[in-house]
Structure formats: C-alpha cells, structure tokens
Design an enzyme around this catalytic site. Structure first.
Site, mmCIF file in Angstrom:
data_model
loop_
_atom_site.group_PDB
_atom_site.id
_atom_site.type_symbol
_atom_site.label_atom_id
_atom_site.label_comp_id
_atom_site.label_asym_id
_atom_site.label_seq_id
_atom_site.Cartn_x
_atom_site.Cartn_y
_atom_site.Cartn_z
ATOM 1 N N HIS A 37 0.959 -1.347 0.093
ATOM 2 C CA HIS A 37 0.039 -0.112 -0.055
ATOM 3 C C HIS A 37 0.888 1.279 -0.008
ATOM 4 O O HIS A 37 2.227 1.366 0.454
ATOM 5 C CB HIS A 37 -1.035 0.093 1.270
ATOM 6 C CG HIS A 37 -1.885 -1.122 1.159
ATOM 7 N ND1 HIS A 37 -2.688 -1.505 0.003
ATOM 8 C CD2 HIS A 37 -2.218 -1.890 2.369
ATOM 9 C CE1 HIS A 37 -3.439 -2.392 0.414
ATOM 10 N NE2 HIS A 37 -3.059 -2.831 1.847
ATOM 11 N N THR A 38 0.224 2.309 -0.349
ATOM 12 C CA THR A 38 0.925 3.613 -0.492
ATOM 13 C C THR A 38 1.421 3.770 0.949
ATOM 14 O O THR A 38 0.715 3.934 1.999
ATOM 15 C CB THR A 38 0.274 4.694 -0.983
ATOM 16 O OG1 THR A 38 -0.216 4.479 -2.257
ATOM 17 C CG2 THR A 38 1.057 6.066 -0.896
ATOM 18 N N GLN A 39 2.808 4.078 1.208
ATOM 19 C CA GLN A 39 3.027 4.438 2.872
ATOM 20 C C GLN A 39 3.347 6.040 2.933
ATOM 21 O O GLN A 39 3.548 6.344 4.207
ATOM 22 C CB GLN A 39 4.416 3.818 2.909
ATOM 23 C CG GLN A 39 4.454 2.163 2.805
ATOM 24 C CD GLN A 39 3.389 1.484 3.920
ATOM 25 O OE1 GLN A 39 3.625 1.678 4.905
ATOM 26 N NE2 GLN A 39 2.701 0.808 3.367
ATOM 27 N N SER A 40 3.358 6.820 1.937
ATOM 28 C CA SER A 40 3.483 8.127 2.083
ATOM 29 C C SER A 40 3.035 8.770 0.559
ATOM 30 O O SER A 40 3.063 8.344 -0.328
ATOM 31 C CB SER A 40 4.561 8.635 2.462
ATOM 32 O OG SER A 40 5.663 8.259 1.235
#
Length: 264
Positions: A37-40
C-alpha cells in the site's frame, strides 16, 4: 542506504542464506515483490481554508501540486462541487484526491437514478466521507488526504472537516495542512464563534480569505499565488478560477535576519 521496502531490516543473505520471499505471500509475483500500500504521499496539494459567513461558506485552495519539494503542476484544482449545494476541498495526495472525486461522482450518479427531486447535501457527503476515511484507515490503507465539506442546510451554513484517520469536527473557520497553523489564527480573529459568522458579510469573508491566501503564499513553501475560490449559498454554488494574490512584495525579507547567508 537500501530503499526497497522488502529489504528493510532483513538478515544478510551471506550470513543466514537466501531470504524466503514466501513469508510475504508473494509467490505469484514475477518480480518477487509483495502487495504494498502507499506508505506516504507522492504528489501533494497544500492547504484548503474555509470560513462561514451570514449566508453561506467561502472556501479557497491554491492550484499547485508538488512532487516532493518540486513545484510540478500549477493547474491542479482541489475544490469541486458535489450535488447542488455542496463543495468539497481536499489537500494531501493528488492521486487519492482523484480517487475520492471519482467516488463522489459515482455516488452522485447513483443518487440521480432515483429522480425523486432530492440531491446529495453537505451532511450526506460529510457522513459518507467520514466512514470511507475511517474504513480505509482501519484497513491500514488510508487515503492520504484531509477534506473540508461545506454547504447550506435549512438556510444555515455547514462546514465540516475529516482527515485520513477518520477524525471529524466542525467549526465556523477551518483549514487543512499548513493553513491550520497560519490561516486559522487569522480567521479566528474575525470568526471565533458561530455567532460571529452570522455577522460576517460575504464581502468581508472574501477579503479575509484573500488575506489568508496571501499569507500562505508568503510562508508556505509548497503554495502558489494562483488559487481558486468557491462560494456556496442556498441554491447557488459559484467557483472562481485563476484568482491571483494582489500587491505582492518581498521587500520585508531584507529585514529578516538569522536565516541563510548573512552579510556583515
């Protein structure tokens, strides 16, 4: 430094043997990477500010989308209309913003299928987005955004906030991003309580918003002097694009000391 997420904190292959990627359940991926998943946030938009006045709500956001510290896109709209008397302003990750925008468009289409004379109102959009944001947070895959939802209900202005954790609240003056630190104090000098907003005219509210956008351009390195302004009143939504900060001057900077190269 090793930036690949899968390799963070891994044992050394030359000491412990080849790392088993199956612990990530990644055996079906040709490159061996697991689902991530997008972490930032990557491309982001900064502050959205809004304030209630006697007949509605006025909201503003600049049109810059930054790729890290690079001012990459200067025409990204971050305020849009939902239904007939609701506006939504979003800061944070631009790809997640586009996802939310498509989601609300689909919700509006589904609502219009009934053709019963009703449309999405600010309270509907706010409650829906608060649940979406909290659900995504609970799945450890948040939408990296903060939203302001504004409208008019029964002749009274409505202004609400929801963020990536699903935290929600309302106030006569709201801001996201850096605006929560720089614009809110200026807004609350004029509108601190609900009764203050009932005394504020649309003209004065617009001047206040323009002042805040100018301060944000001066002080927020991820902002732009071009912005859009949306005004929602009962039965009416007006969106102005390509508004510019006026009478800008950086002369005050020559009197600021303590930062950068100093000449003695």
């Amino acid at each position: 430094m090793e930036h690949h997420q899968v390799k963070w904190g891994r044992p050394r292959d030359d000491v412990y043997g080849k790392y088993d990627m199956r612990i990530h359940q990644a055996s079906n991926y040709s490159n061996g990477d697991p689902t991530q998943h997008t972490q930032s946030p990557i491309v982001t938009g900064t502050s959205v500010i809004a304030v209630k006045f006697d007949k509605g709500v006025i909201m503003a956001a600049d049109t810059l989308a930054s790729y890290g510290s690079l001012a990459r896109f200067d025409n990204q709209e971050r305020i849009f209309e939902v239904g007939k008397e609701t506006i939504v302003g979003i800061s944070g990750d631009i790809s997640d913003l586009q996802y939310i925008q498509r989601m609300l468009e689909e919700l509006e289409i589904q609502e219009n299928y009934d053709d019963d004379g009703h449309s999405l109102r600010a309270k509907h959009v706010f409650q829906y987005m608060s649940r979406v944001m909290y659900h995504r947070r609970s799945q450890l895959d948040p939408l990296w955004n903060a939203l302001l939802v504004a409208g008019v209900e029964d002749g009274k202005p409505v202004l609400n906030y929801v963020d990536l954790l699903g935290v929600t609240y309302s106030s006569p003056a709201l801001a996201t991003g850096f605006g929560a630190h720089l614009a809110i104090p200026l807004l609350r000098q004029v509108v601190e309580r609900e009764e203050d907003s009932a005394k504020l005219s649309e003209e004065d509210a617009r001047k206040l918003i323009d002042k805040c956008m100018k301060v944000l351009f001066y002080r927020d390195a991820r902002s732009l002097d071009k912005y859009m302004v949306a005004t929602v009143k009962e039965g009416e939504v007006k969106i102005e694009r390509d508004v510019r900060c006026e009478n800008m001057s950086w002369r005050f900077a020559q009197d600021i000391t303590g930062y950068g190269t100093q000449t003695v």
